[in-house]
Motif scaffolding. Structure first.
Motif, PDB file in Angstrom:
ATOM      1  N   ASP A  97     -13.801 -67.228  11.677  1.00 40.54           N
ATOM      2  CA  ASP A  97     -14.264 -67.018  12.856  1.00 40.54           C
ATOM      3  C   ASP A  97     -13.911 -67.713  13.816  1.00 40.54           C
ATOM      4  O   ASP A  97     -13.043 -68.669  13.636  1.00 40.54           O
ATOM      5  N   ASP A 100     -14.277 -71.519  13.590  1.00 39.43           N
ATOM      6  CA  ASP A 100     -13.429 -72.048  12.615  1.00 39.43           C
ATOM      7  C   ASP A 100     -12.015 -72.582  13.289  1.00 39.43           C
ATOM      8  O   ASP A 100     -11.512 -73.542  13.095  1.00 39.43           O
ATOM      9  N   ARG A 166     -20.285 -72.046   4.184  1.00 44.83           N
ATOM     10  CA  ARG A 166     -19.506 -71.633   5.310  1.00 44.83           C
ATOM     11  C   ARG A 166     -20.166 -70.785   6.212  1.00 44.83           C
ATOM     12  O   ARG A 166     -20.162 -70.826   7.607  1.00 44.83           O
ATOM     13  N   ARG A 170     -21.592 -70.966  10.015  1.00 39.42           N
ATOM     14  CA  ARG A 170     -21.309 -70.197  10.975  1.00 39.42           C
ATOM     15  C   ARG A 170     -22.361 -69.678  11.857  1.00 39.42           C
ATOM     16  O   ARG A 170     -22.210 -69.498  13.061  1.00 39.42           O
ATOM     17  N   GLU A 174     -22.452 -70.237  15.959  1.00 39.38           N
ATOM     18  CA  GLU A 174     -22.174 -69.292  16.553  1.00 39.38           C
ATOM     19  C   GLU A 174     -22.767 -69.235  17.975  1.00 39.38           C
ATOM     20  O   GLU A 174     -22.271 -69.183  18.963  1.00 39.38           O
TER      21      GLU A 174
END
Length: 384
Positions: A97, A100, A166, A170, A174
């Motif tokens: 993403d 990341d 993970r 995320r 986000e």
């Protein structure tokens, strides 16, 4: 002159980009354009003081990493501090993403700066790491003076091999993407550029390799992971406050959204595409210049200390006849990794000089491997 087989084997490794200058072959004269010169010119000549974002693509194995390492070397000679890294070392290419990628860039830049005694401690990340540890209920032991690269490294190590962890991270990061990007730009990249210029550097360049390997997997939205990252979120990846070169998947240049890709991530400039090395012309004749450079690429790995002319004289030390070398170069299709893979196959089969029979056996093995992936419906399409 005796061929050092162990050294030759190591030099033929198709998975490693060229690191040593003595092995580098400049194919720009036959590839149709001087792509690396263009990338360098955009940074060093046209916009040295304003951030740029450039896109670079091509078939996997066509030599992109080698060319990017050459770009790194050229820019360093121009006075830039260049951070080159293979994103696949930090990221799971099947599940990536935007956050990341941003954290990976921040960690790599921070680590590179620390190596030259530029230590930055973005306050936002100090608080973020504490919040992440609490949210994940996973201890991440960091002192208030810990290096940014250490904090990101610990988070990456905890989450790379743990998909559930993970995903949770995320979901937490986000909604904070804009704040993370702002902190990277103001507290890391902006201050890094200032510190580098105080040291006499021209600026900061980040080259992110291997993002072209991001999996083409469908997301719940119906978009592929590649489209989501580089098209839908391209405007965020473009906003870094330094010069950036991204490798992107070649397939995106054929997407219906290629213009959106160009505008959002490329800033109106289309991706630079690194083509194969030509071995034949459209009329079927041999491409003399391309074949000559491919021969040189093979022979320099056998005798790197010799001149190109002397290397050609030493062909009998590696192949029974020059025609066998030509067959190797031609059947590779100008794909550099395929060429090295076939050559390595010969090394693994027999001692040099390699016979035509040895090469043909390696070619047959490669052919059969490729044929196994083609089903009946695909054969019908191929013969239409």
């Amino acid at each position: 002159m005796t061929l050092d087989l162990a050294k030759f084997y190591k030099a033929c490794n198709p998975s490693k980009p060229v690191q040593k200058q003595q092995y580098y072959i400049d194919f720009s004269s036959v590839r149709g354009s001087k792509i690396i010169k263009s990338l360098k010119r955009q940074i060093a000549v046209i916009s040295p003081d304003e951030p740029t974002c450039q896109l670079f693509t091509g078939h996997i194995g066509c030599g992109k990493s080698t060319e990017l390492l050459r770009l790194k070397s050229d820019l360093e000679q121009e006075g830039f501090h260049v951070v080159y890294f293979e994103s696949s070392q930090d990221l799971d290419m099947a599940d990536v993403d935007v956050t990341d990628i941003l954290l990976s860039i921040a960690g790599q830049v921070s680590e590179s700066l620390e190596a030259i005694n530029i230590r930055l401690h973005p306050g936002y990340f100090t608080n973020l790491f504490t919040e992440i540890a609490d949210f994940l209920q996973t201890p991440i032991e960091l002192s208030t003076e810990a290096e940014l690269s250490l904090g990101i490294g610990k988070i990456t190590a905890r989450t790379k091999e743990a998909p559930k962890l993970r995903r949770r991270l995320r979901e937490y990061l986000e909604p904070r993407t804009s704040s993370i990007l702002q902190s990277i730009n103001e507290e890391l990249l902006g201050k890094a550029n200032t510190a580098l210029k105080r040291q006499g550097k021209a600026g900061l360049v980040v080259i992110i390799d291997n993002l072209d390997r991001v999996d083409f997997r469908p997301l719940p939205s119906g978009r592929s992971q590649q489209e989501y990252l580089f098209i839908d979120r391209g405007d965020q990846l473009r906003k870094l406050n330094c010069h950036v070169v991204y490798t992107i998947p070649l397939g995106l240049t054929f997407s219906n959204d290629c213009e959106i890709l160009k505008d959002r991530l490329g800033g109106g400039i289309p991706p630079k595409v690194l083509p194969m090395v030509p071995v034949k012309r459209r009329n079927g004749d041999e491409h003399t210049e391309g074949m000559a450079l491919l021969r040189q690429m093979v022979m320099v790995r056998a005798f790197p200390e010799q001149t190109p002319a002397k290397q050609l004289e030493l062909i009998p030390e590696v192949f029974d006849t020059p025609e066998i070398l030509d067959r190797l170069c031609s059947v590779s299709g100008g794909h550099l990794r395929n060429l090295l893979g076939l050559l390595l196959g010969c090394v693994m089969q027999d001692d040099p000089p390699f016979s035509g029979e040895t090469l043909e056996e390696v070619i047959r093995e490669r052919r059969d491997y490729l044929l196994s992936s083609i089903d009946d419906d695909e054969w019908e399409l191929l013969f239409q």
